[in-house]
Design a protein around this motif. Sequence first.
Motif, mmCIF file in Angstrom:
data_model
loop_
_atom_site.group_PDB
_atom_site.id
_atom_site.type_symbol
_atom_site.label_atom_id
_atom_site.label_comp_id
_atom_site.label_asym_id
_atom_site.label_seq_id
_atom_site.Cartn_x
_atom_site.Cartn_y
_atom_site.Cartn_z
ATOM 1 N N UNK A 200 0.832 -1.199 0.000
ATOM 2 C CA UNK A 200 0.000 0.000 0.000
ATOM 3 C C UNK A 200 0.869 1.252 0.000
ATOM 4 N N UNK A 201 1.901 1.264 0.856
ATOM 5 C CA UNK A 201 2.809 2.417 0.854
ATOM 6 C C UNK A 201 3.523 2.529 -0.490
ATOM 7 N N UNK A 202 3.948 1.401 -1.017
ATOM 8 C CA UNK A 202 4.658 1.408 -2.295
ATOM 9 C C UNK A 202 3.782 2.015 -3.391
ATOM 10 N N UNK A 203 2.505 1.658 -3.413
ATOM 11 C CA UNK A 203 1.588 2.210 -4.415
ATOM 12 C C UNK A 203 1.463 3.717 -4.263
ATOM 13 N N UNK A 204 1.317 4.181 -3.015
ATOM 14 C CA UNK A 204 1.163 5.624 -2.789
ATOM 15 C C UNK A 204 2.429 6.383 -3.189
ATOM 16 N N UNK A 205 3.592 5.833 -2.836
ATOM 17 C CA UNK A 205 4.841 6.527 -3.115
ATOM 18 C C UNK A 205 5.168 6.537 -4.610
#
Length: 754
Positions: A200-205
Motif C-alpha cells: 500500500x505504501x509502495x503504491x502511494x509513493x
Amino acid sequence: SPEPAWEPICGGEGFSGKRAPPSTQCHEMQGVGGTPDTAAAFHESDLGHDIVRQVESQGQNRAGVAAAAAAGGTDYIGSDRQPPSTAVVMYIHQTLDEQCIRILTLSAGPFESDLHISLDHAKLDAGDPPSYEALSYTWGGNHLSHMVFVDTKDGQQQQQQQQSLPVTENLHAALLHLRDTSSLRTLWIDAICINQDDKEERSRQVARMGDIYKSAAKVIIWLGPEGGNSTAATHALEELASKINVDWTHYTISAANQEDIRSDWLDLTQHAPFDDETWFSVVRLLNRSWFSRLWIWQEVFLAHKGATMICGHSTISWEQFRKAILSLYRRRKPDRVPDLHRTVTRAWQICNLNDQPSLRTILRRTKDAKCSDQRDRIYGVLNLVQENQRLGIQPDYTKTTLEVFRDMMVNSIFEYGDLTLLTCCELHDERGDIPSWVPNWSVSRKCKEIWGARACWNSLPQAKYKDGDAHLNVIGRRMGTILRAQQILTDDSSSLASVGKVPQLRETYAALKSLTSWLRDQLEILDFDEQLESIYRTICGNEFSHRYEPVNENHMDFRESLAQFRVLADPKTNPTNDFLKSCAMLLDAFYTHALARSFIVTADSHVGLAPKTARQGDIVAVLLGCQSPIILRPSEDDDEEEYLVIGEAYVHGLMTGEAFLGPLSSNWQRVARYDESTGISWDAFIDRGRSVWQVADPRLGPLPEGWAEEKHPMQHIFARYRNLVEGFASIYDPRMMLFALRARNVELYDFKLI
C-alpha cells in the motif's frame, strides 16, 4: 525505483503497518573475526551462494539475510570491517503518513568506513519543503548483500542497539561515492525511502514519484564505479559537448566558438575525432545497465532543476551529455566500433524526451527497457505524460499484471474515446492468459510503429465491454481477406542498412530482391509493374519528405528514391557497391519497416505490411476510433464468430479514412503541417494545383442537422463541434459518428475480439 523485495518474516511492519512482537524480531548476528577478504568473498563462495539461495527460496526479507549470514559463521556481509560483537537489530520502517515522504541523511565519513544514515518524514507540499537530491540508479539485482547503519532519531549511535538495513552492492557503492568527508548529504533513494515490503505504501509513493523528482534540488545519475576506461569516456563526451551549441527547438548544431572550432567537431558527415580506445570506452559507458532500465526515463525527464551523471569519481552534467549524444546520433559513425549505433540510439531516445508525448508513444519507446515487475511497464512511465493523458490510472500493486494491462485498455476506450492502443497488440506464439485485444507490455514489440495512420479518420470508437469479460465488441469495416502473406526478413536477419557497411547493404538488398521476385510471381492477383509505386510506398511505410510541410529533409525524396527502387527491383540488375551505398537510405527504410513483418496481398489486390504471423484467411479491418488497419483472425470455434487480434498493418489505400470516405481526389493531399505555436505537426490538406490549405477533409459534406463547427483558439489546426440540441462539444467529427455513417449506408460490422 520501486522493485519487489522479499516478504517480511520477522521484525517488520509487513502489510499490517504494525510491529511484530519482540519474540519474532531478529536478534544477534555474531561474527567470528577473520580478515577483510573473508567478508568480501562471502557472496562469491559456495557457502555464500547457498545461504542467499536459501533466503530467497524461503521468501525471507532483509532480516533473513543477516540471520543467514550469522548462521554461516562468516564475517559481516559486504563489509570490509569486522562485525560488531554486540547485538544488531534490523531496521524497521516507521509508518509513513500518506502526505509524507522519507528523507535520507547520509553522515560524513572516510570513503572506506561504514555507512551511517538517518531517516526523517517530510511533506513536499508544506510551507517549508525539504531540500534533497534524488538518486537515479539501477538496483543491480535483488541481492541485499551490503549493510548500512540507521542511526537513532536523536543521532546518538547506541552500540548495543545498532539498527542495520541491507542494500544492494550497486547502491552501497553509490553511497560510498556520494558521501562527503566533512558534511551531511540529504538524499531521496527509492530502495531505502520506500518500505518495499508494504504494497500500500509502495503504491502511494510510486504515485508521488513525479512530485519527488520534480521537487529535488538535483537528480544524481549513478552509472556505477570506475571501469572500462569510463573516465576517458566521460571526458571525451564533455569535450565534444564543449565544442558545440544546440538549438533544441530545431535540433540544429553550431560551433560554440567560431574562432577555434575544428571542422571535424561539427561535420556530421564525419565521425567524431576520437581514437579507437576512446570510441570503445564510450560504447562501454553507454552499455552500462542504467541505460537499459525503465524507471530512469521518468527520473531524468522530471529533473527540472538539473541532473548530474556520475561514474566512479567522474562527473558530467546531463545537459552536456545530451549535447554530446545528439552530435553522435546525427553524425556518421565509424564502422570499426561494434555496437556503437545501438548504444548511441538508445541513449538518444532517453535524451530526446519532449514535453508532450502520448502514453502510447512512451510505451512504445520504452518497450525494450527493463523492469523486474511488469506492472511497472505502465506505472513507471505515467509521470512522463501530462495528467490528462494517463487514462485515469493510479499505481496499485494489489492488482495483477493482467488487471493493470486490461484496465489501461478499457480506460483508453471508455474514458478517453480512443481505440488506438489496439495497434500495440501483436499476436505471438504464446498468448498466455492475456486477451489478444489487450496489449501485452511485458513482451517486446517486434514491429515498427506505423507512422501517420488515420485509417478511421476522426471517428469515435464504438465498443462494448463488461467488467471481468475476456472479450471486447467493436464496430468497423471488413476491407478484404488476405490471399498471400510472405515474411520478408528471416528471424535471425542481422541486416542494419543504417550502419552503411557493404555486407549489410547487400544482405538487405537480397531480401528486397527476394520480395520483388515473389511479388512478380503473383500474376493472378497482382500486376507488379502497374502497382510498383504502391508497392514502393508500402515497403517504406509511405514516409517521404513531401508528406511534411515544410519538407522534412530527414526523409527520402519520393521521386528520386523511386527511381532507385526501379533499378533495385529489376531482375536484371547487378548493383555495384557504390550504387548500394547511394541507396543506403532506401535500404534502411525498407529494413526498418520490413522487420518482423510479412508482405500481404488481399483478394481485391490491396498490398500492405502486416505482422509476420499474418496468414491466408486473415481479414483486414478498419475499426471506428482506431487509427491503423487491424489484422483479425476468425476463431476456429464454429458456434460463435470471434476474432483474434494479430496486430496493426499498413495497407496502401486505406491509411487516410478511405474505408469510410473513399479516396482523396488526385489534386488533394494530406500532409503533416508544422505549427510553431504548439511545436507539433498537425494533419492538414493541400490542393497542390491551387496551393490552398485547409484543416477540413475535402471529402466531408455538410454537418448533420443540429451540429455546428465551433470557434476556438486552436481552430487553425483542428476543428471542434457543438451539438446545438444537447449543448455538448466534441472533437470528433459528427459526420464520422455511427448515426451519420449508417445514414450514408456505410456497411459496418460488429467484431467480437477475444
